[in-house]
Each structure stands twice: as structure tokens, then as C-alpha cells.
Design a protein around this motif. Sequence first.
Motif, PDB file in Angstrom:
ATOM      1  N   ARG A   1     -11.478 -23.846-103.355  1.00 38.04           N
ATOM      2  CA  ARG A   1     -11.534 -24.583-103.170  1.00 38.04           C
ATOM      3  C   ARG A   1     -13.624 -24.016-102.566  1.00 38.04           C
ATOM      4  O   ARG A   1     -13.727 -25.159-103.456  1.00 38.04           O
ATOM      5  CB  ARG A   1     -11.721 -25.676-101.134  1.00 38.04           C
ATOM      6  CG  ARG A   1     -10.163 -25.899-102.222  1.00 38.04           C
ATOM      7  CD  ARG A   1     -10.436 -26.965-103.697  1.00 38.04           C
ATOM      8  NE  ARG A   1      -8.722 -27.065-103.740  1.00 38.04           N
ATOM      9  CZ  ARG A   1      -8.507 -26.788-104.514  1.00 38.04           C
ATOM     10  NH1 ARG A   1      -9.441 -27.621-106.083  1.00 38.04           N
ATOM     11  NH2 ARG A   1      -7.132 -27.944-105.307  1.00 38.04           N
TER      12      ARG A   1
ATOM     13  N   ASN B   1     -15.053 -21.603-103.543  1.00 41.25           N
ATOM     14  CA  ASN B   1     -15.761 -21.234-104.548  1.00 41.25           C
ATOM     15  C   ASN B   1     -16.003 -19.596-104.601  1.00 41.25           C
ATOM     16  O   ASN B   1     -16.820 -19.120-105.210  1.00 41.25           O
ATOM     17  CB  ASN B   1     -17.044 -22.078-105.490  1.00 41.25           C
ATOM     18  CG  ASN B   1     -17.130 -21.057-106.144  1.00 41.25           C
ATOM     19  OD1 ASN B   1     -16.382 -21.103-107.846  1.00 41.25           O
ATOM     20  ND2 ASN B   1     -17.438 -21.078-107.685  1.00 41.25           N
TER      21      ASN B   1
ATOM     22  N   ARG C   1     -14.958 -15.898-104.984  1.00 42.30           N
ATOM     23  CA  ARG C   1     -13.742 -15.098-105.821  1.00 42.30           C
ATOM     24  C   ARG C   1     -14.605 -13.713-105.656  1.00 42.30           C
ATOM     25  O   ARG C   1     -14.625 -12.803-106.570  1.00 42.30           O
ATOM     26  CB  ARG C   1     -14.155 -15.258-107.227  1.00 42.30           C
ATOM     27  CG  ARG C   1     -14.340 -16.694-107.456  1.00 42.30           C
ATOM     28  CD  ARG C   1     -12.918 -17.005-107.601  1.00 42.30           C
ATOM     29  NE  ARG C   1     -12.713 -18.419-108.071  1.00 42.30           N
ATOM     30  CZ  ARG C   1     -12.752 -19.234-107.434  1.00 42.30           C
ATOM     31  NH1 ARG C   1     -12.395 -18.989-105.883  1.00 42.30           N
ATOM     32  NH2 ARG C   1     -12.460 -20.604-107.493  1.00 42.30           N
TER      33      ARG C   1
END
Length: 490
Positions: free
Chosen positions: A125, A127, A129
Motif C-alpha cells: 500500500r 508503494n 518495492r
Amino acid sequence: MYIVQIASECAPVIKAGGLGDVVYGLSRELGMRGHCVELILPMYDCMRYDHIWGLHDAYQGLSVPWYGGAIHCDVFCGWVHGQLCFFIQPKSGDNYFHRGHYYGALDDHMRFAFFSKAALEFLLRANKRPDILHCHDWQTGLVPVLLYEMYQYHGMGNQRVVYTIHNFKHQGIAGSDVLWATGLNREPHYFHYDRLMDNFNPFALNLMKGGIVYANYVNTVSPHHAWEARFENVGYGLGHTLEIHHHKFGGILNGIDYNVWNPEQDDYIPHAYSIDDLSGKALNKKALREHLLLREADKPILAFIGRLDDQKGMHLVHHAIYHALNQNAQFVLLGSATEPGINAWFWHEKHFLNSNPDCHLELGFNEELAHLIYAGADMIVVPSNYEPCGLTQVIGLQYGTVPIVRGVGGLVNTVFDRDYDPEKPPEKRNGYVFYQTDQHALESAINRALGLWYDYPQAFEQLVKQGMAYDYSWNLPGQQYQEIYERVRY
């Protein structure tokens, strides 16, 4: 690289054992190597909030799917001695992390299954990575399972997992409720020998096994313990699983933080000293005796520092106390018991030896005293039944305190017998090693150390310096983890 550590501990804010030290030390080393490192931790009510700087809301209203509904969480962010940490706080009647303790609840498997799910949900959620998710012990064994069975299909297909096992004894045994809670659901799929089914109980899931099966790389905390876990009983039933996945399994020795453990700049000891000038060590020995009311005498001090736990070889620790006293040496013990029987046993010994001017048993833990014992003792005994890595002997070497260890796990990788080591030349040897679990083996090693101290003081000082010359900082382990991260990324 962008690396996220997911763990149940990080020293000094959350520390129940060595796991916390490793998570912090490795994160710090990787950051110094130029990597972007973040940590995701549970927000326990009993953690040391005084070690967190700038704690603030990082993500409000994180909705974590759980059973048929969801649990709402807040995610807080703060700095722990330079490390950026995210703390997950669920808002639910289960109070998963508001128990007044870190471990030991009957629903631990559900608490940490939720934490694993919430950590991935937060990354998704928010974002984030990362290149690498580095998970630790059974508490995060579900992270690679959830990632590869679920989250990779929701935009996290490029993340890779390194899974480090610090203690095979605790594996996270769970039932099918974990599957239904986390949304994995398919019982026949996971209750399979090649996936999460426990190797000896077909009605139980093993979260540590799940981590081994699904992670891209798995390691334990010393090369020799990695071998033992595959071929001896210290894998606690996971030997065959490790054998199946041996191509992605190895051992990397833990390091210690030389900013904390360094006799040249240790605020906890009254006299600094170094490999080039050991005079301060003798002064610390005098200070230790004064602090513990031991008599001043021309005798060596043997020490034991650690948990009073079956793993640590309590029968040999007990024997070492009396053998040292019988051999004209002094003995100091610092440790707290993990179970009532051992606690009662050592309290009995403490009362029995209370008036002995050559012995002191300190039951409990005291960080300041630990540093003083390392600095003031001549030898430290580590007679463990098994020892994944062991930090006591490594700290002892750094402080010029000669280790006397049983030849298991990481003790084999760090201590090399002065008289008999087959691989190291005499000028590279640094302690004493015995292999059997009986009293005679322990006595032989202690007698060799005491004999050198009494009869050949210059040779003993040379042995001290050879031990202090070793580098067991995070430098080499940091390099080895970095190489593994690079290997699994592609």
C-alpha cells in the motif's frame, strides 16, 4: 540496493536475545556500505521507546485483510540509533502486541502470522518495492510464503527473500487457522510435505519450514551450525527439508559491534586498554574483584556470561565453578535462568557459595557488569550443548579473555585450540576447545588454560594478544550478505 529487514526484534529498542543484536548490527553495516536499509517491526507496548527518535505517523488506516474482514493498523516511523524503523500497531481486540512481553503467548503463531501479513500489506500500500526482504526466524517465516503465493500477483513480483534462522529449536507450529486468517486458505495445498506441513506431525503447519521452502536463500548464523542443522539433531526435525534445499542454504557468522564491544573505548569499564598495552586489563581485574567483593590474590578469574538455559550446558557450567575453585582459581557467573528448575538450582548454589571469597554468582542481567567481567576476567567458559553462533566467545576474544569452548556451532568457527588445532598455525590459535559433553573433557580444557596461566605467563599473554588480533566485526558478514543479495536479485 533497497533492503527491508522484517523481524520481531531490533536492539536496543526490542531485545529478547541475540536476534535483536544481529538485526541492528547487520542493518547498520549495510547502511555503511551505501545501501538503503529500512526495518519493519511490531509496535510492542513494552519496547524501549526511549531509544526511538522522532516517532511519528507514517501511514494511518492500513487495512490488513484478516479472516473474512480486516484489521486496521497505524504504522509509525522513527529512528533507532540511526536505523529507520517502521512499527506496525494493529487496532483490534486481540491486542497482538500489547501483552507486556514479546513472546510466550498461546497465540504467538497468530500474532506473528498477522505481523507477516501486515508487513507485506504495508509495503504494497505504501508503494515500497525493496530489492530484498530479509526475514528472521519463525516469526517471519510466512513472509516468503505470502509473497510468492499471493503478493507477487498484486504488484510485488520482483521482490526477493533472504531468510535467516537464528534458532532451529523454535519453529512456529500452527494449525489451519493461520491459512484462513491470512487468506492463503487452500489447506490441501499447504498441508503437503513439500510445502508447510510439519515433517513429523501431518496435522500441523511449520512456519519455519515455510520460510525455508519459499525463500530465495536461507542461512543460519555460522558455517558449522549450517552443517550441524543438516546432518545432526540440532535442526530439530528440519534436516531433510534443508537437505532438499541445500543448494540455497549456507552459514554466515554473526558479527559484533566494535563500537559497543571495544576495550579501547568502553564507557562501562574503568580502565581502557588495547592489544599494544594490556596494563588496563590488570586494573579492570582489580576493579572487578572490588566490585564483587572477591579477595585480591595471584589467581586467574574464570567467568561465565549468558542465559542459564539447557542449551548453554548447565551441568558443565555448574561443574566448572567447583573445578575452578578446586584448581586455585576464582569464578564469576552472570546470567538469568529461563526456567524455574535451573533458577532454583543456581540460587541454591549462590547461597551455598555466598561466603566464598573466590566466587560470585550474579543471577540476573546487568549490562554494565557484563562489560566489567569481560574486561577483568582471564578466561571465559562456553560449554554449550549447541550454539548457532555465540557472541560470548567473540566478545571475550576482543577483550583479551581467553575462551574455553565446546566444539559446536559457531564456537568451532571462531575459537581455535592452542595445542591441537589441525588447521591454524600456532600463531593464529586463540583459545581452548573440547568436544565431549562430560566433565573430564571440560576439566582437561580448563586445566590446560590454567596451566598456561600459572606456568607460562608470557605464553598466556601471547595467546591473549592472538585472540585480540581477530576481526569478528560486521565487516566480513556484511560483505557476505551483500553478495547473497546480489546473487538472488537476478
